[in-house]
Design a protein around this motif. Structure first.
Motif, PDB file in Angstrom:
ATOM      1  N   ARG A 145     -21.209  22.371 -46.883  1.00 31.71           N
ATOM      2  CA  ARG A 145     -19.989  22.463 -46.066  1.00 31.71           C
ATOM      3  C   ARG A 145     -18.844  23.082 -46.871  1.00 31.71           C
ATOM      4  NH1 ARG A 145     -18.136  20.558 -40.964  1.00 31.71           N
ATOM      5  NH2 ARG A 145     -20.371  20.860 -40.585  1.00 31.71           N
ATOM      6  N   ARG A 146     -18.705  22.654 -48.115  1.00 34.19           N
ATOM      7  CA  ARG A 146     -17.639  23.197 -48.962  1.00 34.19           C
ATOM      8  C   ARG A 146     -17.807  24.704 -49.139  1.00 34.19           C
ATOM      9  NH1 ARG A 146     -16.523  25.335 -53.237  1.00 34.19           N
ATOM     10  NH2 ARG A 146     -18.689  25.401 -53.931  1.00 34.19           N
ATOM     11  N   PRO A 149     -25.546  18.425 -48.188  1.00 34.41           N
ATOM     12  CA  PRO A 149     -24.651  18.697 -47.053  1.00 34.41           C
ATOM     13  C   PRO A 149     -23.192  18.866 -47.449  1.00 34.41           C
ATOM     14  CG  PRO A 149     -26.223  17.017 -46.453  1.00 34.41           C
ATOM     15  CD  PRO A 149     -26.462  17.308 -47.917  1.00 34.41           C
ATOM     16  N   ARG A 150     -22.703  18.030 -48.336  1.00 36.07           N
ATOM     17  CA  ARG A 150     -21.292  18.117 -48.704  1.00 36.07           C
ATOM     18  C   ARG A 150     -20.981  19.448 -49.401  1.00 36.07           C
ATOM     19  NH1 ARG A 150     -17.499  13.560 -50.512  1.00 36.07           N
ATOM     20  NH2 ARG A 150     -19.186  12.308 -49.680  1.00 36.07           N
ATOM     21  N   GLU A 172     -23.495  27.242 -42.825  1.00 36.04           N
ATOM     22  CA  GLU A 172     -24.091  26.290 -43.777  1.00 36.04           C
ATOM     23  C   GLU A 172     -25.600  26.093 -43.560  1.00 36.04           C
ATOM     24  OE1 GLU A 172     -21.914  22.639 -43.344  1.00 36.04           O
ATOM     25  OE2 GLU A 172     -22.795  22.174 -41.405  1.00 36.04           O
ATOM     26  N   VAL A 184     -18.849  27.239 -38.853  1.00 36.30           N
ATOM     27  CA  VAL A 184     -19.181  26.611 -40.144  1.00 36.30           C
ATOM     28  C   VAL A 184     -20.618  26.087 -40.141  1.00 36.30           C
ATOM     29  CG1 VAL A 184     -18.194  24.318 -39.612  1.00 36.30           C
ATOM     30  CG2 VAL A 184     -18.334  25.105 -41.990  1.00 36.30           C
ATOM     31  N   GLU A 185     -21.083  25.593 -38.993  1.00 36.50           N
ATOM     32  CA  GLU A 185     -22.479  25.121 -38.923  1.00 36.50           C
ATOM     33  C   GLU A 185     -23.469  26.275 -39.056  1.00 36.50           C
ATOM     34  OE1 GLU A 185     -21.873  21.140 -36.118  1.00 36.50           O
ATOM     35  OE2 GLU A 185     -22.120  23.106 -35.169  1.00 36.50           O
TER      36      GLU A 185
END
Ligand SMILES: Nc1ncnc2c1ncn2[C@@H]1O[C@H](COP(=O)(O)OP(=O)(O)O)[C@@H](O)[C@H]1O
Ligand SMILES: [Mg+2]
Length: 248
Positions: free
Chosen positions: A128-129, A124-125, A114, A110-111
């Motif tokens: 991540r989503r 950031p939020r 993103e 995931v990192e």
């Protein structure tokens, strides 16, 4: 939205020439190349090793400079912009998948996905989503915390596809995306790319020297010695999906 984009050229390249100079030796890697790719197309570029496939991808995406000609992507002339503007344009309109996965080893899936979103200023939020959403889309919802070394080659390549798609690019460029995979994993990666094209109208230009891969793509272009020598549309029949097999 589809109607507005239907049949509209996304990429228009005209008279593109690329010459590599090494000391006094010159190699003409692209010779007066013309190509139009429309929104929603999936194109395979085939040809023997050294025919100029990677050079085509690098030059038409603006990763590398050209010696003559013109390349327009999404209405913007790539080589009329400053390097900074071209980099910015690329970050917003293009995704890339390479043979070497180029994932950051200390980052989780995931990192990795993103990161390009954060680099273009996504909060950031939201990054991540979106990263979780697209990892789920490529069938890796159960691998989001895994690092590259904890995943199979097929899974790693699906992470790079998720990374390429995260920013909703107009065009995805893939250079030998299955080159490091065994044939079963290669088939699954091709299934995914074909599905993204067919179901989500994702425009994809894919470079391969593998005729089994080329046979699965609706438009097939052949290169020889830096020139396009063939450009055909073909009927592709989907292979029967193997429902029981775990994704590689
Ligand atoms: N950085 C470079 N410097 C000099 N020559 C290069 C370079 N990259 C590619 N070439 C040459 O350009 C031609 C096309 O290479 P390439 O685009 O990598 O072909 P393909 O991807 O089809 O194998 C080849 O003759 C290759 O040797
Ligand atoms: Mg190549």
């Amino acid at each position: 939205m589809e109607d507005m984009n239907a049949d509209r050229p996304l990429l228009v390249a005209g008279g593109v020439r690329k010459i590599y100079r090494t000391g006094s030796v010159e190699v003409a890697a692209l010779i007066d190349l013309d190509l139009v790719v429309r929104h929603g197309e999936m194109v395979a570029v085939m040809g023997p090793s050294g025919s100029g496939k990677t050079t085509l991808l690098n030059c038409l995406s603006g990763l590398d400079d050209i010696d003559a000609g013109r390349v327009e992507v999404d209405g913007h002339d790539l080589f009329a912009m400053s390097d900074a503007a071209r980099t910015e344009h690329r970050a917003h309109t293009m995704g890339f998948v390479f043979q070497a996965f180029n994932l950051i080893p200390v980052f989780s899936a995931v990192e990795n996905v993103e990161l390009p979103l954060l680099l273009v200023g996504t909060r950031p939020r939201e990054a991540r989503r979106r990263a979780l959403e697209i990892l789920d889309r490529v069938g890796l919802g159960h691998r989001v915390e895994h690092r590259p070394s904890e995943m199979s080659g097929g899974e790693q390549q699906r992470v790079t596809i998720a990374r390429a798609l995260a920013g909703r690019p107009a065009i995805v460029w893939a250079d030998e995306p299955t080159g490091n995979l065994d044939s079963s994993m290669a088939g699954q990666v091709m299934d995914l790319l074909c599905e993204l094209n067919r179901d989500e109208d994702q425009t994809i230009v894919l470079v391969t020297h593998d005729s089994a891969i080329g046979a699965r793509v609706p438009r097939l272009i052949r290169m020889r010695d830096g020139q396009l020598v063939d450009d055909v549309r073909q009927t592709v029949t989907d292979p029967v999906p193997i429902r029981d097999a775990p994704l590689g």
